[in-house]
Write an enzyme that holds these catalytic residues in place. Structure first.
Site, PDB file in Angstrom:
ATOM      1  N   GLU A  92       1.607 -18.417 -16.837  1.00  0.00           N
ATOM      2  CA  GLU A  92       1.597 -17.460 -15.734  1.00  0.00           C
ATOM      3  C   GLU A  92       1.974 -16.058 -16.173  1.00  0.00           C
ATOM      4  OE1 GLU A  92      -0.347 -18.599 -13.451  1.00  0.00           O
ATOM      5  OE2 GLU A  92       0.780 -17.257 -12.130  1.00  0.00           O
ATOM      6  N   ASP A  93       3.026 -15.958 -16.987  1.00  0.00           N
ATOM      7  CA  ASP A  93       3.657 -14.654 -17.200  1.00  0.00           C
ATOM      8  C   ASP A  93       3.367 -13.995 -18.537  1.00  0.00           C
ATOM      9  OD1 ASP A  93       4.746 -15.297 -14.806  1.00  0.00           O
ATOM     10  OD2 ASP A  93       6.770 -15.728 -15.532  1.00  0.00           O
TER      11      ASP A  93
END
Ligand code: MN
Length: 720
Positions: A92-93
Site C-alpha cells: 500500500e505505502d
C-alpha cells in the site's frame, strides 16, 4: 541490501517501539533458525521500503510492522505470518509490489500481504447498527486465509496503542470501528488477549471520562485487596495440594471494558462489580477441574445460583471453564475460574492456537483445513450445546457462500455468490432493477452481467422508461431478480400481444374495406364471446400470440351486410414493421432481414410475428400453411435503431486476417456482436460476423469496404 545487524544501531528503543533484536529473540524461542532468518530478510525489505517514512508518533515507520510482528510472535504464529506482518504495509505505502514479495518470499507470504492490503482498502462508512454485523462478515468473507485476519487484528492493536498521536475526530472514528468491528471479530475467533486489549484501548479513546472513573475505582479496589488476595491464593494452593491436585492458582486482572459492559447490561453499581476477588485455577485434566471445584467449595461457601459449567456446555467461540462465585473473606465475593491448560490456551488465543508453530508440522496443510480443524475441535467440545447452529454461523463466515458489497451510500448488501449487477439492482429495489441500464463497480463502468466480488462498491444507473432485458434471465442468480424479470416479461408480452392482435385484425379487416374503428364496441364483445373469449383484449391477445388467425376473427366481426366473400384477388394490405414492436415481432435467425429489403412474416404460435427476407429459403413452408403467412413491409424512415444480421466472409489463412477484417468492420462504425471461424481447407477460412446494422445501404457500404481487402475472397449474407 545491508544486513540487519548494521541497521540495529539506528533503531530507536524505548516506549512504544519494539526493536528487531527483541523480535528476533522472541522468534528464536519457538521458530527454527531458517524461519527466523526469513523473518530477518522480511524485516530488511520492509526497512528499505519504508525508508524515510514516519509514523504520526514521529517514530520511523518500521517500528510499526516490527511491533505488529511482535504481537503475533506472542501468539506463537508461524513463520509466513510473521513475514507477512513485517511486510503488511509495503504494497500500500511503498513502491514494493506484490510480485516483488512473491519473488523473494514465495506465494504464501505474497498472498497474505495482498490480503491485508485489500482489507485496508475497504472502509466502513455506515453507522447503522444492522450494518455492523454485515461488515464483520464482509471482512471474514474477503479472507480466504484466516491468518490475514490475525495480521489485521495485530495491526489494529498496535495502531490503537499509538492512537494518541491522531487528531481527536480520527481517534474517535478508529476507536468506534475497533469496538464495533475488530474486537467482536477477535472474540468470535476466540483470540481473547487481542479482544481484551482492543476493547480497553477503544473504550479509553471513545469514553475517556468513564474509563478514568472505572480505572480509579479499580486501582482503589486492588489496593484494598492487596492484604487478602495473596492469602486467598496460597490458602487455595495449599488446599489443592492436600487433595493431591497439582495445578496453579493465580489472581486475575479485571478488564475495564468488560466491567463497563457489565454495568450497563446488568444495571448495577460499579462497586458491585469491582469489589470482588478474581481467581483462576489451571489444572491438568478435566476430572481435576471438577475435583478442584469440590476443593474450593469446601474452603469457601459457594453463592447459590452462580455456578456455571462451561466445560460441559462451552461458549460459542470454544471457551471452556468452570465458573463459580464464593463468599470470600469479610463477605467480599470471590469469582473463580477453573480450567485445564489446553482450555487456557484456547481461551487466550482461540483460532490462532491452530496456526501456532509446531515443529515437524505438515507444511502442506491447507488454510481451509486448518480452519476446518478449528471448527471440528469446536464441534467436539460443543457436544452439550447447540453445535450445529454455531458451526453454521462460523462456517458461513469462513467459507462464505455470500458476497458482501457496498451501495454508494455505504450500506452493505449481502447477495449469493455469483450475483451480478442486475441482482444487486433488484435487491436495492425492484424499481431500480426494472429501470437499470448500466452499472459502475468502484466507479468504473462495467457490463450489467458482471459478477460482484466482496468489498466492491456498486452503483446502478437507471433511466426513465428503461425496461428489463429478456437476456438477463440468462445470468441473474437471485430468486427476486429472476421472478421480477419473468413477471415483467409476461405482462409485457401480454400487452404487446394485445396490441399486435389488434393491428393484425385491423389489417385483416382492410380486405373488407373496413377497419377496427368501424366496428362498434357491442359487436366486438359479442364476437369475442362467440369465439369463447371473456374479453375483447383476450381475443386480441390470442391473435397476437398466433393462437388464432386474424382473417378468421375478422369474419366474425363483419356486419350482416358483409356476408359476401371478399374479392380474393385484391392485394392484402401489409402490416407495417418499425423495429420497435418489442417481444412479439422478431427477426428470423435464418436470414436476418434488415430494412429496406423485401420481407414477409410468419405467424408463429406463442411467438407472434417472425419476419423473414422475402427470398429466404425457409419460405418453402408457405405451401404447407398459407394462412400462417402475412404480408409485411418496413416502416419508412426507421431511425436510431439497429438490426442484427450475419455476414460470411471467406478469407485466406494468414496471420492477423481476422483482426484486420474485424478492424475494417469496426472502422465503418458497425458493432460486431459475435464472431466464429471455420477452417475450410489449408488455405481458406470462413468467418461469420454477427453485426448490428441500420439498413441495407449501411450493409452494402460495409460489404464494399471489406471486399477491397486483398485477403478476402468472398462475402455473402448468411442463410442457414
Ligand atoms: Mn499497518
Amino acid at each position: 541490501m545491508p544486513s540487519a545487524s548494521s541497521q540495529l544501531n539506528f533503531l530507536p528503543g524505548g516506549r512504544g517501539s519494539v526493536g528487531i533484536s527483541q523480535l528476533l529473540s522472541k522468534l528464536e524461542t519457538y521458530l527454527p533458525p531458517e524461519q527466523v532468518a526469513r523473518a530477518q530478510e522480511a524485516y530488511e525489505l520492509a526497512h528499505k521500503s519504508h525508508q524515510g517514512q514516519k509514523r504520526m508518533t514521529g517514530e520511523p515507520y518500521i517500528t510499526h510492522p516490527v511491533a505488529v510482528a511482535g504481537i503475533l510472535a506472542d501468539l506463537h504464529l508461524d513463520g509466513p505470518t510473521i513475514c507477512a506482518a513485517l511486510l503488511h504495509d509495503v504494497i500500500e505505502d511503498t513502491p514494493t509490489a506484490k510480485e516483488d514479495i512473491v519473488e523473494l518470499f514465495g506465494r504464501e507470504v505474497g498472498e497474505l500481504v495482498d490480503g491485508v492490503s485489500k482489507l485496508d482498502k475497504i472502509q466502513f462508512k455506515s453507522r447503522k447498527e444492522a450494518q455492523v454485523e454485515s461488515f464483520r462478515k464482509m471482512i471474514l468473507a474477503m479472507t480466504r486465509d484466516i491468518r490475514v485476519i490475525m495480521v489485521k487484528l495485530a495491526d489494529r492493536t498496535h495502531n490503537m496503542r499509538t492512537l494518541g498521536a491522531m487528531p481527536p475526530a480520527k481517534r474517535r472514528r478508529i476507536a468506534q470501528e475497533t469496538l464495533e468491528i475488530y474486537a467482536p471479530i477477535a472474540n468470535r475467533l476466540g483470540i481473547h488477549s487481542i479482544k481484551l486489549e482492543l476493547e480497553d484501548l477503544g473504550f479509553n479513546a471513545l469514553y475517556p471520562m468513564r474509563y478514568r472513573v472505572i480505572d480509579k475505582e479499580l486501582r482503589k479496589a486492588r489496593g484494598n485487596q492487596k492484604e487478602f488476595l495473596p492469602k486467598i491464593v496460597s490458602g487455595l494452593q495449599l488446599a489443592l495440594t492436600r487433595d493431591n491436585l497439582t495445578g496453579k492458582v493465580e489472581s486475575r486482572e479485571k478488564h475495564l471494558f468488560s466491567i463497563y459492559q457489565k454495568m450497563r447490561r446488568k444495571r448495577v453499581q460499579l462497586s458491585a462489580i469491582i469489589d470482588v476477588y478474581g481467581i483462576r485455577l489451571v489444572v491438568p485434566t478435566v476430572g481435576d477441574c471438577y475435583r478442584a471445584l469440590g476443593v474450593v467449595h469446601s474452603v469457601f461457601k459457594p453463592m447459590p445460583g452462580r455456578f456455571k459449567d462451561y466445560i460441559a456446555i462451552p461458549r460459542v467461540n470454544g471457551y471452556q471453564s468452570l465458573h463459580t462465585t464464593l463468599f470470600g473473606p469479610n463477605g467480599v465475593p470471590l469469582e473463580v475460574q477453573i480450567r485445564t491448560n489446553d482450555m487456557n490456551v484456547i481461551a487466550e488465543s482461540g483460532i490462532a492456537a491452530h496456526w501456532q508453530y509446531k515443529s515437524g508440522e505438515d507444511v502442506g496443510t491447507s488454510q481451509h483445513d486448518r480452519a476446518r480443524e478449528w471448527l471440528a475441535s469446536l464441534m467436539q467440545i460443543q457436544e452439550g450445546g447447540s453445535p450445529e447452529e454455531f458451526y453454521e454461523s462460523v462456517k458461513v463466515d469462513l467459507f462464505p457462500d455470500k458476497v458482501y458489497v457496498f451501495t454508494p451510500k455505504g450500506d452493505i448488501l449481502r447477495l449469493p455468490t455469483g450475483s451480478t449487477c442486475v441482482d444487486f439492482a433488484y435487491s436495492v429495489h425492484s424499481e431500480v432493477g426494472r429501470r437499470c441500464v448500466a452499472a459502475k463497480i468502484d466507479r468504473r463502468l462495467v457490463p450489467l452481467r458482471t459478477e460482484l466480488l466482496n468489498g466492491q462498491t456498486v452503483e446502478i444507473i437507471t433511466a426513465k422508461g428503461a425496461t428489463p432485458n429478456p437476456t438477463w434471465t440468462n445470468f441473474v442468480v437471485t430468486a427476486k431478480a429472476r421472478a421480477a424479470i419473468r413477471a415483467y416479461l409476461k405482462t409485457m408480452k401480454r400487452s404487446e400481444a394485445i396490441d399486435l392482435g389488434r393491428r393484425l385484425i385491423d389489417q385483416a379487416l382492410t380486405d373488407f374495406k373496413l377497419s377496427i374503428k368501424a366496428i362498434d364496441a357491442e359487436s366486438m364483445v359479442a364476437a369475442a364471446q362467440e369465439l369463447g373469449c371473456e374479453t375483447v383484449d383476450e381475443l386480441f391477445e390470442q391473435v397476437g400470440l398466433g393462437e388464432r388467425l386474424a382473417p378468421l376473427v375478422a369474419r366474425h366481426l363483419l356486419p350482416p351486410e358483409f356476408v359476401d366473400p371478399p374479392n380474393s384477388n385484391a392485394p392484402a394490405t401489409p402490416l407495417v414493421i418499425s423495429g420497435t414492436e418489442g417481444l412479439l415481432v422478431s427477426y428470423a435467425r435464418c436470414c436476418f432481414p434488415i430494412p429496406y429489403e423485401p420481407i414477409i412474416a410468419f405467424l408463429s404460435t406463442g411467438r407472434g410475428v417472425v419476419v423473414h427476407r422475402a427470398n429466404c429459403s425457409n419460405l418453402d413452408g408457405w405451401h404447407k400453411q398459407p394462412e400462417k403467412w402475412l404480408p409485411v413491409e418496413w416502416q419508412k424512415n426507421i431511425e436510431r435503431h439497429t438490426f442484427t444480421t450475419e455476414l460470411k466472409v471467406v478469407v485466406q489463412n494468414r496471420p492477423g486476417t481476422l483482426a484486420a477484417v474485424a478492424a475494417s468492420i469496426a472502422a465503418t462504425q458497425t458493432n460486431i456482436g459475435h464472431v466464429s471461424l471455420v477452417e475450410l481447407d489449408d488455405d481458406t477460412s470462413a468467418i461469420t460476423f454477427e453485426l448490428q446494422v441500420v439498413d441495407r445501404t449501411h450493409l452494402a457500404g460495409l460489404i464494399k469496404t471489406i471486399r477491397k481487402m486483398p485477403e478476402v475472397q468472398s462475402i455473402e449474407r448468411s442463410s442457414h
